[in-house]
Write an enzyme that holds these catalytic residues in place. Structure first.
Site, PDB file in Angstrom:
ATOM      1  CE  LYS A  91       6.200   2.374  -0.931  1.00 50.56           C
ATOM      2  NZ  LYS A  91       6.399   1.371  -2.007  1.00 50.56           N
ATOM      3  CB  SER A 173       9.663  -0.402  -1.294  1.00 53.06           C
ATOM      4  OG  SER A 173       8.527  -0.255  -2.087  1.00 53.06           O
ATOM      5  CB  SER A 197       7.141  -2.386  -3.898  1.00 49.09           C
ATOM      6  OG  SER A 197       8.281  -2.155  -4.683  1.00 49.09           O
TER       7      SER A 197
END
Length: 526
Positions: A91, A173, A197
């Site tokens: 990420k 996210s 997330s």
């Protein structure tokens, strides 16, 4: 010798496990260079071209060189282990060496070109194990802390889309990581979780996410939201792969105080992968959480018979002592609002270089205003209200009271209270039934694995995406396993046993145009 005939069984990259890929590398059916080439081609097919899923912000310009070096090392010294030469995605809030050629920006142009002083702890551990970082996954910009913006959007990466229905919401996210794993754009991935997330994109994209106890995995080098709730998290196509990554990144780190209080020796989590683990387990269902998810609830209720058949005892209902108060509490919002200002200012101050000149949250707000066309595009992505709210926040008595309330609702009258009251080993519920909340505020582990799919006749909502569909035929959903602090070993065993008994992920693939076509054979037979 490389495999050049149909006699070699090459793994399908849509579903290939890390162990399958490592086996092929060990046997010489293919090289890490060929594997990286295949994954990079798959990314090109669907990321900006074709369905334009925007799962990846950037790829590593040095990935092929790194793969070649690891291939040579394997020939001369042998393998480092199960991750040697395996391509992974990170990420875009997990720091990687600037000289490698990729940024660490949380999806924001404000950090474009910024220089971190070192790899994040988790990246360093994976790199040491021989992994190759082939790219950075897209995310909600600043992990969702900029403002009210559709899930999966960042200014740098664009709008991530779920590959199970055109223009569907990818949730959470770490959405880019979830989409990438769903389609086989890498062998595995790491994201981060503060609240939902990872487990939400795991649920929506038909993959597995293991959110560990706060303190099991270091956060150093991770662009933060909250020191009380943040953690790095493995997100993969199977419990086995996610567990392998967790095994590789867990451990103490002098740069993260929370990791210095781990209880004793960290177990080998791979030993938890036992299909018989559910025998004798006592699992509770917090029924009051399960509302407004009727289709999901029906599938979840059916799954309880599977647990019983596997030897588990189901306690239903096993409601939290303070369910209503937990679900309506505003304490978490206050804690995150304050923590973000403190933690992001600290992170920015420790960067070696920031070409845009941003040094504080206040600078980020001003940067967005002066670059509004790029940073805040209309009509869906204009908001930075959370930035502004956090900048105005302060550490005061209300903050400390909110933090204490979080621990009370999440632990004392939440997970721990429920486990004790009903004499439970773990708690299970649909991931989409706000399963992330108690685990987030408690700092406790949570695992999401595939459970089912929306029926083909479900109504598409909204009918016209604005910009995303929140409900649509075939969208996946997951089941969550929740427990007390450092109960990962037990939860992994339960999740694995359920996964192996159901194989839900294999029941439905992404929609046709979203599936990349490149396979290892296309690279090998060039």
């Amino acid at each position: 010798m490389a495999c050049r005939t149909s006699s070699c069984a090459l793994p399908d990259l849509y579903e290939a496990s890390i162990a399958e890929l490592q086996d092929g590398l060990v046997k010489g059916y293919f090289t890490s260079v060929q594997l990286v080439k295949a994954y990079l081609r798959r990314i090109i097919e669907v990321n900006l071209e074709g369905p334009a899923l925007h799962a990846i912000i950037e790829t590593n310009p040095n990935a092929l060189l790194q793969a070649a070096a690891l291939d040579d090392e394997r020939k001369v010294k042998g393998s480092r282990g199960p991750l040697h030469g395996i391509p992974l995605l990170l990420k875009d809030n997990l720091a990687t060496l600037h000289e490698e050629g990729m940024g660490t920006t949380a999806g924001s142009y404000a950090l474009l070109g910024s220089v971190v002083v070192r790899d994040s702890f988790v990246a360093a551990k994976l790199r040491e194990a021989g992994a190759i970082f082939i790219g950075k996954a897209n995310l909600c910009e600043w992990a969702g802390m900029r403002g009210q913006v559709p899930a999966g959007f960042s200014a740098r990466g664009g709008q991530t889309l779920c590959p199970y229905y055109p223009n569907a919401d990818p949730l959470g996210s770490s959405s880019g990581s979830g989409v990438a794993m769903a389609l086989g754009l890498a062998a595995g991935s790491l994201g981060s979780e503060t609240d939902c997330s990872i487990v939400s994109p795991s649920s929506r994209n038909n993959v597995v996410g293991i959110k560990p106890t706060i303190g099991l995995v270091s956060r150093s080098g991770v662009i933060p939201i909250s020191s009380h709730q943040d953690t790095a998290v493995p997100l993969c196509r199977s419990v086995t792969d996610a567990t392998l990554l967790l095994n590789s990144i867990a451990g103490p780190d002098a740069r993260d105080e929370a990791t210095l209080h781990q209880p004793g020796v960290i177990p080998d989590y791979m030993r938890a992968l036992d299909k018989n683990t559910l025998k004798g387990a006592r699992l509770g269902v917090p029924r009051a959480f399960i509302r407004d998810v009727k289709t999901i609830e029906k599938t979840f209720n059916s799954s309880l018979d599977i647990f019983r058949a596997l030897g588990a005892e189901i306690v239903d209902p096993a409601d939290f002592p303070a369910t209503k108060e937990l679900l309506t509490s505003e304490a978490e919002e206050l804690v995150l609002t304050v923590d973000f200002k403190i933690d992001i200012n600290k992170y920015l101050s420790e960067l070696a270089e920031v070409p845009t000149g941003v040094k504080t949250l206040a600078d980020l707000i001003e940067f967005n205003k002066t670059h509004a066309a790029q940073k805040l595009p209309a009509p869906f992505y204009t908001d930075q209200s959370q930035f502004i709210k956090s900048e105005a926040a302060q550490v005061d008595d209300a903050y400390f009271a909110a933090l204490a309330k979080d621990f009370d609702l999440g632990r004392t009258r939440g997970i721990d209270g429920t486990l004790a009251q009903f004499n439970l080993d773990a708690i299970i519920l649909p991931t989409d039934a706000r399963a992330s909340v108690p685990a987030a505020i408690a700092g406790y582990p949570l695992i999401s694995v595939p459970l089912g799919f929306q029926p083909d006749d479900v109504e598409v909502l909204p009918a016209t995406p604005s910009p995303l569909h929140s409900q649509a035929p075939g969208l996946p959903f997951g089941i969550a396993f929740m427990g007390t602090a450092y109960s990962e070993f037990k939860l992994i065993g339960y999740a694995y046993a359920f996964e192996q008994a159901t194989h839900v992920r294999l029941q439905r693939r992404a929609y046709k145009d979203a599936i990349p076509r490149t396979q290892l054979s296309d690279v090998i037979l060039q």
